[in-house]
Design an enzyme around this catalytic site. Structure first.
Site, PDB file in Angstrom:
ATOM      1  N   ASP A 149       0.783  -1.129   0.130  1.00  0.00           N
ATOM      2  CA  ASP A 149      -0.154   0.002  -0.052  1.00  0.00           C
ATOM      3  C   ASP A 149       0.956   1.196   0.223  1.00  0.00           C
ATOM      4  O   ASP A 149       1.855   1.537   0.942  1.00  0.00           O
ATOM      5  CB  ASP A 149      -0.997   0.017   1.279  1.00  0.00           C
ATOM      6  CG  ASP A 149      -1.990   1.120   1.291  1.00  0.00           C
ATOM      7  OD1 ASP A 149      -2.408   1.349  -0.022  1.00  0.00           O
ATOM      8  OD2 ASP A 149      -2.293   1.574   2.171  1.00  0.00           O
ATOM      9  N   HIS A 188      -3.904  14.148   0.256  1.00  0.00           N
ATOM     10  CA  HIS A 188      -3.896  13.239   1.156  1.00  0.00           C
ATOM     11  C   HIS A 188      -2.972  13.327   2.438  1.00  0.00           C
ATOM     12  O   HIS A 188      -2.973  13.449   3.454  1.00  0.00           O
ATOM     13  CB  HIS A 188      -4.114  11.675   0.937  1.00  0.00           C
ATOM     14  CG  HIS A 188      -4.196  10.772   2.158  1.00  0.00           C
ATOM     15  ND1 HIS A 188      -5.426  10.719   2.877  1.00  0.00           N
ATOM     16  CD2 HIS A 188      -3.465   9.932   2.507  1.00  0.00           C
ATOM     17  CE1 HIS A 188      -4.981   9.570   3.743  1.00  0.00           C
ATOM     18  NE2 HIS A 188      -3.919   9.121   3.505  1.00  0.00           N
ATOM     19  N   GLU A 238     -10.450   4.123   2.959  1.00  0.00           N
ATOM     20  CA  GLU A 238      -9.458   4.779   1.906  1.00  0.00           C
ATOM     21  C   GLU A 238      -9.904   4.502   0.724  1.00  0.00           C
ATOM     22  O   GLU A 238      -9.913   3.380   0.278  1.00  0.00           O
ATOM     23  CB  GLU A 238      -8.037   4.505   2.562  1.00  0.00           C
ATOM     24  CG  GLU A 238      -7.552   4.902   3.831  1.00  0.00           C
ATOM     25  CD  GLU A 238      -6.105   5.160   4.116  1.00  0.00           C
ATOM     26  OE1 GLU A 238      -5.426   4.316   3.304  1.00  0.00           O
ATOM     27  OE2 GLU A 238      -5.721   6.043   4.890  1.00  0.00           O
ATOM     28  N   GLU A 263      -9.113   4.212  -2.949  1.00  0.00           N
ATOM     29  CA  GLU A 263      -7.601   3.973  -3.765  1.00  0.00           C
ATOM     30  C   GLU A 263      -8.094   3.105  -5.026  1.00  0.00           C
ATOM     31  O   GLU A 263      -9.077   2.257  -5.128  1.00  0.00           O
ATOM     32  CB  GLU A 263      -6.713   3.134  -2.779  1.00  0.00           C
ATOM     33  CG  GLU A 263      -6.332   3.561  -1.500  1.00  0.00           C
ATOM     34  CD  GLU A 263      -5.358   3.143  -0.961  1.00  0.00           C
ATOM     35  OE1 GLU A 263      -4.333   2.453  -1.447  1.00  0.00           O
ATOM     36  OE2 GLU A 263      -5.202   3.031   0.247  1.00  0.00           O
ATOM     37  N   ASP A 317      -9.356   0.576   1.278  1.00  0.00           N
ATOM     38  CA  ASP A 317      -8.283   0.034   2.550  1.00  0.00           C
ATOM     39  C   ASP A 317      -8.629   0.647   3.775  1.00  0.00           C
ATOM     40  O   ASP A 317      -8.317   1.487   4.328  1.00  0.00           O
ATOM     41  CB  ASP A 317      -6.840   0.908   2.244  1.00  0.00           C
ATOM     42  CG  ASP A 317      -5.644   0.463   3.058  1.00  0.00           C
ATOM     43  OD1 ASP A 317      -5.871  -0.656   3.621  1.00  0.00           O
ATOM     44  OD2 ASP A 317      -4.763   1.365   3.311  1.00  0.00           O
ATOM     45  N   ARG A 343      -8.252   4.310  12.833  1.00  0.00           N
ATOM     46  CA  ARG A 343      -7.528   5.340  13.023  1.00  0.00           C
ATOM     47  C   ARG A 343      -6.644   5.338  14.509  1.00  0.00           C
ATOM     48  O   ARG A 343      -5.804   5.554  14.665  1.00  0.00           O
ATOM     49  CB  ARG A 343      -8.216   6.622  12.950  1.00  0.00           C
ATOM     50  CG  ARG A 343      -8.634   6.769  11.240  1.00  0.00           C
ATOM     51  CD  ARG A 343      -7.454   6.678  10.404  1.00  0.00           C
ATOM     52  NE  ARG A 343      -7.802   6.753   9.024  1.00  0.00           N
ATOM     53  CZ  ARG A 343      -7.279   6.659   7.937  1.00  0.00           C
ATOM     54  NH1 ARG A 343      -5.832   6.274   7.959  1.00  0.00           N
ATOM     55  NH2 ARG A 343      -7.744   6.682   6.868  1.00  0.00           N
ATOM     56  N   GLN A 346      -3.998   2.697  14.625  1.00  0.00           N
ATOM     57  CA  GLN A 346      -3.003   3.004  13.808  1.00  0.00           C
ATOM     58  C   GLN A 346      -2.127   4.080  14.398  1.00  0.00           C
ATOM     59  O   GLN A 346      -1.063   4.148  14.404  1.00  0.00           O
ATOM     60  CB  GLN A 346      -3.362   3.704  12.354  1.00  0.00           C
ATOM     61  CG  GLN A 346      -2.607   3.935  11.464  1.00  0.00           C
ATOM     62  CD  GLN A 346      -3.221   4.695  10.234  1.00  0.00           C
ATOM     63  OE1 GLN A 346      -4.379   4.639   9.937  1.00  0.00           O
ATOM     64  NE2 GLN A 346      -2.329   5.244   9.282  1.00  0.00           N
ATOM     65  N   LYS A 351      -4.259  -1.658   9.728  1.00  0.00           N
ATOM     66  CA  LYS A 351      -4.875  -1.973   8.332  1.00  0.00           C
ATOM     67  C   LYS A 351      -4.915  -3.271   8.003  1.00  0.00           C
ATOM     68  O   LYS A 351      -5.213  -3.422   6.889  1.00  0.00           O
ATOM     69  CB  LYS A 351      -3.625  -1.261   7.386  1.00  0.00           C
ATOM     70  CG  LYS A 351      -3.292   0.049   7.920  1.00  0.00           C
ATOM     71  CD  LYS A 351      -4.196   0.981   6.960  1.00  0.00           C
ATOM     72  CE  LYS A 351      -3.461   2.569   6.949  1.00  0.00           C
ATOM     73  NZ  LYS A 351      -4.411   3.382   5.922  1.00  0.00           N
ATOM     74  N   THR A 381      -9.072  -5.470   3.419  1.00  0.00           N
ATOM     75  CA  THR A 381      -8.877  -4.561   2.347  1.00  0.00           C
ATOM     76  C   THR A 381      -9.905  -5.135   1.470  1.00  0.00           C
ATOM     77  O   THR A 381      -9.948  -6.384   0.898  1.00  0.00           O
ATOM     78  CB  THR A 381      -7.377  -4.674   1.737  1.00  0.00           C
ATOM     79  OG1 THR A 381      -6.471  -4.255   2.830  1.00  0.00           O
ATOM     80  CG2 THR A 381      -7.192  -3.650   0.345  1.00  0.00           C
ATOM     81  N   GLU A 422     -10.182  12.843   6.912  1.00  0.00           N
ATOM     82  CA  GLU A 422      -9.690  13.972   6.237  1.00  0.00           C
ATOM     83  C   GLU A 422     -11.147  14.969   5.986  1.00  0.00           C
ATOM     84  O   GLU A 422     -11.432  15.889   6.093  1.00  0.00           O
ATOM     85  CB  GLU A 422      -9.303  13.962   4.869  1.00  0.00           C
ATOM     86  CG  GLU A 422      -7.884  13.293   4.591  1.00  0.00           C
ATOM     87  CD  GLU A 422      -7.367  12.886   3.255  1.00  0.00           C
ATOM     88  OE1 GLU A 422      -7.741  11.737   3.181  1.00  0.00           O
ATOM     89  OE2 GLU A 422      -6.938  13.690   2.417  1.00  0.00           O
TER      90      GLU A 422
HETATM   91 CA    CA Z   1      -3.930   3.215   2.384  1.00  0.00          CA
END
Ligand code: CA
Length: 425
Positions: free
Chosen positions: A126, A133, A199, A201, A233, A237, A240, A253, A257, A364
């Protein structure tokens, strides 16, 4: 390039994701048969194993397998020849009545086909290659002056993720358990993540590998890519934030996925090739692109709570916002001598644009939970609640047709019951 018209009528609609120009690869199961390879065409899946069994196409006998890895390993010449042959037999002006009659029995209505994992994921890497971002996240946690790490403008930053928990769209996702430290607390706590995020992606699928010890150029890397999928993904948080120093993301993570089931080929996306953003610092020669290597792909994130009928679009952005292309990421990955293999999956990194409504994560969109989103039904969200369903979608917009990716959906289930840790001592 205009729409390529097909005798499969539903493939000619301007809003379908799967016109004859697209023909994305996948694996499906239908009518009690074993999963096998197919392509999406309009409202149907074309059974490639069936076509190969009657001699209408040829791919080394790999199309009856429940994964695309065998097709991938045969290399770009075989993928392209098979794609060209399929476009020939499905074209409105390409197949006579006799040929259509031989192909038609292998068209399965999409409503009767269960999409499966399209390939066996060999490895999952990843990246963190979107500048908006990286700036947003860096500003939140380190302030605007130190938002970008010193290496960021010189190489695509990545980490090795988990291949074992990459799942196909439609697979429910359990809220992860883990260790986290609440703001201001001295001691960490254990429990279900309370800051579960997405996320947005693009997943880039490696089709042919390189031997260990043999780097590849950016141009060679482009030729190794079999196709592209939508990728969510999922990220915890709070887990993490507590774990990520010094070695990067790990359990926050590793739990899931999600990818979309249809792999869109570079050939289908070729009319949408475009340049990425201007380089702010010159790149080292091994990362130079011989030509533009981004694609103009519109992307959306839809969020629907369990008790609501309608989803809310919470993000609209475009893949062309990314600072590093997929071939640059792949070339950087292999430059140390790392071997890549058919079925390696490369996450682009979160795709955020410059505006608030183009941010590709809740972190975000809600600015670390400080500015909750209001959904269409009136509910608010800082992070995901149990029962929430998240759907990614995207397409490249042609003149009267779309090269679509379909959808990548996942619904959040409550955390699994915690084991009785004390009793197990
Ligand atoms: Ca990611």
């Amino acid at each position: 390039m205009p729409l390529m018209r097909s005798w499969v009528e539903s493939a000619n609609r301007p809003e379908t994701h799967f016109p004859l120009n697209n023909l994305p690869w996948g694996v499906f199961a239908a009518h009690g048969a074993e999963p096998r390879c197919g392509v999406a065409i309009g409202d149907f899946v074309l059974d490639l194993a069936g076509l190969e069994s009657v001699g209408l196409v040829e791919a080394g006998g790999t199309l009856a397998r429940p994964e695309l890895n065998g097709l991938m390993a045969q290399g770009p010449a075989v993928w392209r020849a098979l794609r060209a042959r399929l476009q020939e037999i499905l074209a409105e002006d390409g197949a006579d009545d006799a040929l259509r009659a031989r192909v038609a029995p292998w068209l399965v209505p999409m409503a009767e086909a269960v999409p499966c994992m399209p390939f066996r994921v060999q490895g999952f890497t990843d990246f963190y290659a979107g500048k908006h971002h990286a700036m947003n996240v860096g500003t939140m946690f380190r302030g605007p002056e130190n938002a970008l790490p010193p290496n960021w403008l010189h190489m695509p930053i990545g980490y090795n993720g988990r291949a074992s928990t990459v799942v196909v769209s439609g697979t429910p996702i359990h809220r992860p358990l883990g260790q986290m430290r609440p703001p201001g607390a001295e001691m960490p706590v254990f429990g279900p993540s309370r800051r579960l995020d997405i996320e947005l992606e693009l997943g880039n699928v490696v089709g042919t590998g390189n031997p260990m010890g043999r780097p590849v150029t950016v141009a060679e890397a482009e030729g190794m890519i079999f196709g592209h999928v939508l990728l969510n993904d999922w990220s915890a948080r709070d887990i993490q934030a507590w774990e990520y120093q010094p070695l990067g993301p790990f359990q926050g993570k590793a739990f899931a996925t999600s990818i979309s089931p249809w792999v869109v080929s570079p050939e289908a996306l070729e009319p949408f090739r475009c340049a990425g953003p201007e380089r702010e610092r010159p790149l080292l020669p091994y990362l130079h692109e011989p030509r533009p290597m981004m694609y103009d792909i519109r992307l959306e994130v839809h969020l629907r709570p369990a008790d609501e009928a309608d989803a809310t679009v919470i993000c609209r952005t475009n893949y062309r916002e990314m600072y590093y292309s997929a071939p640059q990421q792949l070339a950087h990955h292999a430059v140390c001598g790392c071997a890549m293999r058919p079925g390696d999956l490369i996450g682009s990194g979160t795709i955020s644009g410059p505006t608030r409504d183009s941010r590709g994560s809740l972190l975000e969109l809600t600015w670390n939970g400080q500015e909750p989103l209001t959904l269409a039904g009136g509910q608010t969200r800082s992070f995901l609640e149990d029962g929430d369903s998240v759907t990614l979608t995207g397409w490249a917009q042609g003149d009267g047709y779309r090269i679509g990716f379909g959808i990548c959906e996942g619904t959040i289930l409550p955390a699994v019951t915690e084991p009785d840790w004390e009793a197990s001592r």
